[in-house]
Motif scaffolding. Structure first.
Motif, PDB file in Angstrom:
ATOM      1  N   TYR A  67     -57.839 -53.524 -22.719  1.00  0.00           N
ATOM      2  CA  TYR A  67     -57.441 -53.295 -24.109  1.00  0.00           C
ATOM      3  C   TYR A  67     -56.091 -52.569 -24.170  1.00  0.00           C
ATOM      4  CZ  TYR A  67     -57.540 -51.113 -28.745  1.00  0.00           C
ATOM      5  OH  TYR A  67     -57.215 -50.681 -30.004  1.00  0.00           O
ATOM      6  N   MET A  68     -55.923 -51.551 -23.334  1.00  0.00           N
ATOM      7  CA  MET A  68     -54.679 -50.773 -23.310  1.00  0.00           C
ATOM      8  C   MET A  68     -53.490 -51.614 -22.828  1.00  0.00           C
ATOM      9  SD  MET A  68     -55.639 -48.006 -24.647  1.00  0.00           S
ATOM     10  CE  MET A  68     -54.314 -46.832 -24.481  1.00  0.00           C
ATOM     11  N   MET A 101     -61.501 -48.083 -30.588  1.00  0.00           N
ATOM     12  CA  MET A 101     -62.730 -47.453 -30.123  1.00  0.00           C
ATOM     13  C   MET A 101     -62.478 -46.754 -28.783  1.00  0.00           C
ATOM     14  SD  MET A 101     -66.396 -49.245 -29.181  1.00  0.00           S
ATOM     15  CE  MET A 101     -66.572 -49.975 -30.782  1.00  0.00           C
ATOM     16  N   LYS A 102     -62.945 -45.528 -28.696  1.00  0.00           N
ATOM     17  CA  LYS A 102     -62.757 -44.766 -27.452  1.00  0.00           C
ATOM     18  C   LYS A 102     -63.675 -45.322 -26.353  1.00  0.00           C
ATOM     19  CE  LYS A 102     -60.884 -40.346 -28.759  1.00  0.00           C
ATOM     20  NZ  LYS A 102     -60.452 -40.572 -30.121  1.00  0.00           N
ATOM     21  N   GLN A 103     -63.242 -45.110 -25.109  1.00  0.00           N
ATOM     22  CA  GLN A 103     -63.986 -45.636 -23.959  1.00  0.00           C
ATOM     23  C   GLN A 103     -65.426 -45.126 -23.917  1.00  0.00           C
ATOM     24  OE1 GLN A 103     -61.801 -45.501 -20.227  1.00  0.00           O
ATOM     25  NE2 GLN A 103     -63.704 -45.287 -19.072  1.00  0.00           N
ATOM     26  N   ARG A 104     -65.624 -43.850 -24.188  1.00  0.00           N
ATOM     27  CA  ARG A 104     -66.966 -43.260 -24.135  1.00  0.00           C
ATOM     28  C   ARG A 104     -67.885 -43.880 -25.188  1.00  0.00           C
ATOM     29  NH1 ARG A 104     -71.197 -42.371 -22.119  1.00  0.00           N
ATOM     30  NH2 ARG A 104     -72.472 -40.593 -22.628  1.00  0.00           N
ATOM     31  N   LYS A 105     -67.348 -44.137 -26.378  1.00  0.00           N
ATOM     32  CA  LYS A 105     -68.125 -44.771 -27.450  1.00  0.00           C
ATOM     33  C   LYS A 105     -68.550 -46.182 -27.026  1.00  0.00           C
ATOM     34  CE  LYS A 105     -69.307 -45.805 -31.848  1.00  0.00           C
ATOM     35  NZ  LYS A 105     -70.692 -45.654 -32.237  1.00  0.00           N
ATOM     36  N   LEU A 106     -67.618 -46.920 -26.427  1.00  0.00           N
ATOM     37  CA  LEU A 106     -67.914 -48.260 -25.938  1.00  0.00           C
ATOM     38  C   LEU A 106     -69.025 -48.212 -24.882  1.00  0.00           C
ATOM     39  CD1 LEU A 106     -67.258 -51.316 -25.817  1.00  0.00           C
ATOM     40  CD2 LEU A 106     -65.520 -50.752 -24.096  1.00  0.00           C
ATOM     41  N   GLU A 107     -68.885 -47.276 -23.955  1.00  0.00           N
ATOM     42  CA  GLU A 107     -69.888 -47.105 -22.900  1.00  0.00           C
ATOM     43  C   GLU A 107     -71.278 -46.846 -23.498  1.00  0.00           C
ATOM     44  OE1 GLU A 107     -70.894 -43.783 -19.530  1.00  0.00           O
ATOM     45  OE2 GLU A 107     -68.779 -44.210 -19.881  1.00  0.00           O
ATOM     46  N   GLU A 164     -64.902 -49.004 -18.697  1.00  0.00           N
ATOM     47  CA  GLU A 164     -63.630 -48.615 -18.064  1.00  0.00           C
ATOM     48  C   GLU A 164     -62.692 -49.818 -17.914  1.00  0.00           C
ATOM     49  OE1 GLU A 164     -62.579 -47.382 -13.551  1.00  0.00           O
ATOM     50  OE2 GLU A 164     -64.219 -46.252 -14.447  1.00  0.00           O
ATOM     51  N   HIS A 191     -61.624 -51.150 -21.419  1.00  0.00           N
ATOM     52  CA  HIS A 191     -60.687 -50.235 -22.078  1.00  0.00           C
ATOM     53  C   HIS A 191     -59.301 -50.367 -21.439  1.00  0.00           C
ATOM     54  CE1 HIS A 191     -59.210 -46.553 -24.042  1.00  0.00           C
ATOM     55  NE2 HIS A 191     -60.093 -46.907 -24.950  1.00  0.00           N
ATOM     56  N   LEU A 205     -64.091 -54.513 -28.779  1.00  0.00           N
ATOM     57  CA  LEU A 205     -62.730 -53.961 -28.745  1.00  0.00           C
ATOM     58  C   LEU A 205     -61.724 -54.827 -29.502  1.00  0.00           C
ATOM     59  CD1 LEU A 205     -62.529 -52.543 -25.102  1.00  0.00           C
ATOM     60  CD2 LEU A 205     -62.685 -51.261 -27.239  1.00  0.00           C
TER      61      LEU A 205
END
Length: 197
Positions: A41-42, A1-7, A35, A38, A67
């Protein structure tokens, strides 16, 4: 999941209905929560068990589960906050264990702690029991602190070490009577701590 989607998902969560000043209950802003999570997660730190100490309304715990963390536990001493956290987890369809507990009574070991402890603005040293508990019960810690805390944190956590740190903005909405502005942005430091052993 992309950071913006999570936000965007985290922005749907309910905040404290009646925050307690003495507990320094400020919800982690969704952009900052996304942020930090994510980043964790990385680093591969959300692939196993995760705990959120002083989870409040559950934003970091719920985000970790979104995540892909296998098991997530959120601890808080405030039953009202935990009720909101449970509702928030249901709203996003994730399974998080929320436990009513004093920070000093936590014994279960997890891989990763994510937390936004009290900064100690009301009672000096309020963040210390959170750090102590995280150091005792996890391998990696992500924690948010007042800007300028680096030297203190480095000394307090020894022999654990800070592997990453950066400055971020933490917008605070007018929450309590003594707040003069509708919104104030403070700078905080985010630390990734590796517990030795």
């Amino acid at each position: 999941m992309k950071q913006r989607k999570l936000e965007m998902l985290l922005e749907e969560l309910e905040n404290f209905s009646d925050p307690e000043l003495e507990l320094e209950q400020y919800q982690t802003p969704p952009p900052l929560a996304a942020e930090i999570l994510h980043f964790a997660y990385m680093q591969g730190d959300l692939d196993d068990s995760v705990q959120d100490l002083g989870c409040g309304t559950g934003i970091l715990a719920i985000g970790a589960k979104l995540l892909g963390a296998k098991r997530v536990i959120g601890y808080d001493a405030d039953p009202k906050a935990l009720e909101i956290a449970k509702k928030n987890a249901e709203k996003l369809g994730v399974e998080v264990e929320f436990v009513l507990s004093d920070i000093n009574d936590i014994t279960e070991h997890v891989k990763t702690t994510v937390m936004n402890p009290p900064f100690g603005a009301r009672v000096k040293g309020r963040d210390r029991p959170f750090l102590s508990s995280a150091l005792r019960t996890s391998e990696v810690i992500y924690s948010i602190h007042n800007r300028g805390s680096l030297a203190f944190i480095q000394k307090f956590i020894k022999p654990a070490v800070i592997t990453h740190s950066y400055v971020a903005k933490f917008p605070i909405k007018r929450t309590f009577d003594f707040h003069k502005k509708e919104r104030k942005v403070i700078e905080v430091e985010i630390y990734r701590i590796k517990v030795s052993g």
